[in-house]
Design a protein around this motif. Structure first.
Motif, short mmCIF file in Angstrom:
data_model
loop_
_atom_site.label_atom_id
_atom_site.label_comp_id
_atom_site.label_asym_id
_atom_site.label_seq_id
_atom_site.Cartn_x
_atom_site.Cartn_y
_atom_site.Cartn_z
N PRO A 184 0.70 -1.21 -0.02
CA PRO A 184 -0.05 0.04 -0.05
C PRO A 184 0.73 1.36 -0.06
N VAL A 185 0.48 2.15 -0.77
CA VAL A 185 1.17 3.55 -0.86
C VAL A 185 0.32 4.80 -0.69
N THR A 186 0.66 5.72 -0.14
CA THR A 186 -0.03 6.84 0.06
C THR A 186 0.08 7.96 -1.09
N ASP A 187 1.29 8.19 -1.66
CA ASP A 187 1.74 8.94 -2.45
C ASP A 187 2.44 8.30 -3.67
N MET A 188 1.78 8.10 -4.75
CA MET A 188 2.42 6.95 -5.65
C MET A 188 3.68 7.59 -6.46
N GLU A 215 2.80 2.35 -14.75
CA GLU A 215 2.70 3.36 -13.70
C GLU A 215 1.54 4.22 -14.03
N SER A 216 0.58 4.29 -12.91
CA SER A 216 -0.70 4.99 -12.86
C SER A 216 -0.93 5.67 -11.71
N ASP A 217 -1.95 6.53 -11.42
CA ASP A 217 -2.09 7.23 -9.98
C ASP A 217 -2.50 6.21 -8.89
N ASP A 218 -3.22 5.14 -9.24
CA ASP A 218 -3.65 4.21 -8.24
C ASP A 218 -3.11 2.83 -8.35
N TRP A 219 -2.03 2.46 -9.40
CA TRP A 219 -1.28 1.09 -9.55
C TRP A 219 -0.25 1.45 -10.15
N ARG A 257 -4.66 2.33 -3.78
CA ARG A 257 -6.22 2.22 -3.61
C ARG A 257 -6.10 1.83 -2.17
N GLU A 258 -5.08 1.27 -1.65
CA GLU A 258 -5.25 1.08 -0.14
C GLU A 258 -4.45 2.11 0.77
#
Length: 118
Positions: A11-15, A33-37, A52-53
């Motif tokens: 899980p990440v907060t800042d991609m 690479e994308s904003d949520d995955w 997303r988590e």
């Protein structure tokens, strides 16, 4: 019955910060690479950075992603320190090998592992 590890999701907060850590600090290849995955290639093992988590750093245990150092564990420790990694101690030696713990940019527990020599 499990036959191996298919992937590790972190899980990440800042991609953008997380991708930069795995790419620039650890020297791994970003394959998607994308904003949520985002996906990182760790010598054939896919690490999925999951935006997303929510990441919630804690000192209460949990999963640890362990990496093989590219060179000696001592050299890799010096290298990630120079690049700003949050190293959580020094190298510890055990009958089963050496480890050094550090955290990624999101507070997830990581470590380098080197098997015993000889």
């Amino acid at each position: 019955m499990a036959s191996g590890v298919a992937a590790v999701w972190v899980p990440v907060t800042d991609m953008q910060r997380a991708v930069a850590f795995y790419r620039d600090t650890l020297g791994l290849t970003v394959t998607d690479e994308s904003d949520d995955w985002s996906e990182i290639d760790a010598n054939g093992l896919m690490i999925g950075l999951n935006g997303r988590e929510s990441a919630s750093p804690s000192s209460g245990g949990g999963a640890v992603v362990t990496f093989q150092p590219d060179g000696s564990i001592e050299d890799e420790l010096a290298s990630i320190r120079e690049r700003g990694a949050d190293v959580q101690g020094e190298i510890s030696e055990h009958p089963w090998g050496k480890i050094v713990p550090f955290k990624d940019s999101e507070g997830n527990d990581l470590q380098f592992y080197s098997p015993p020599q000889g």
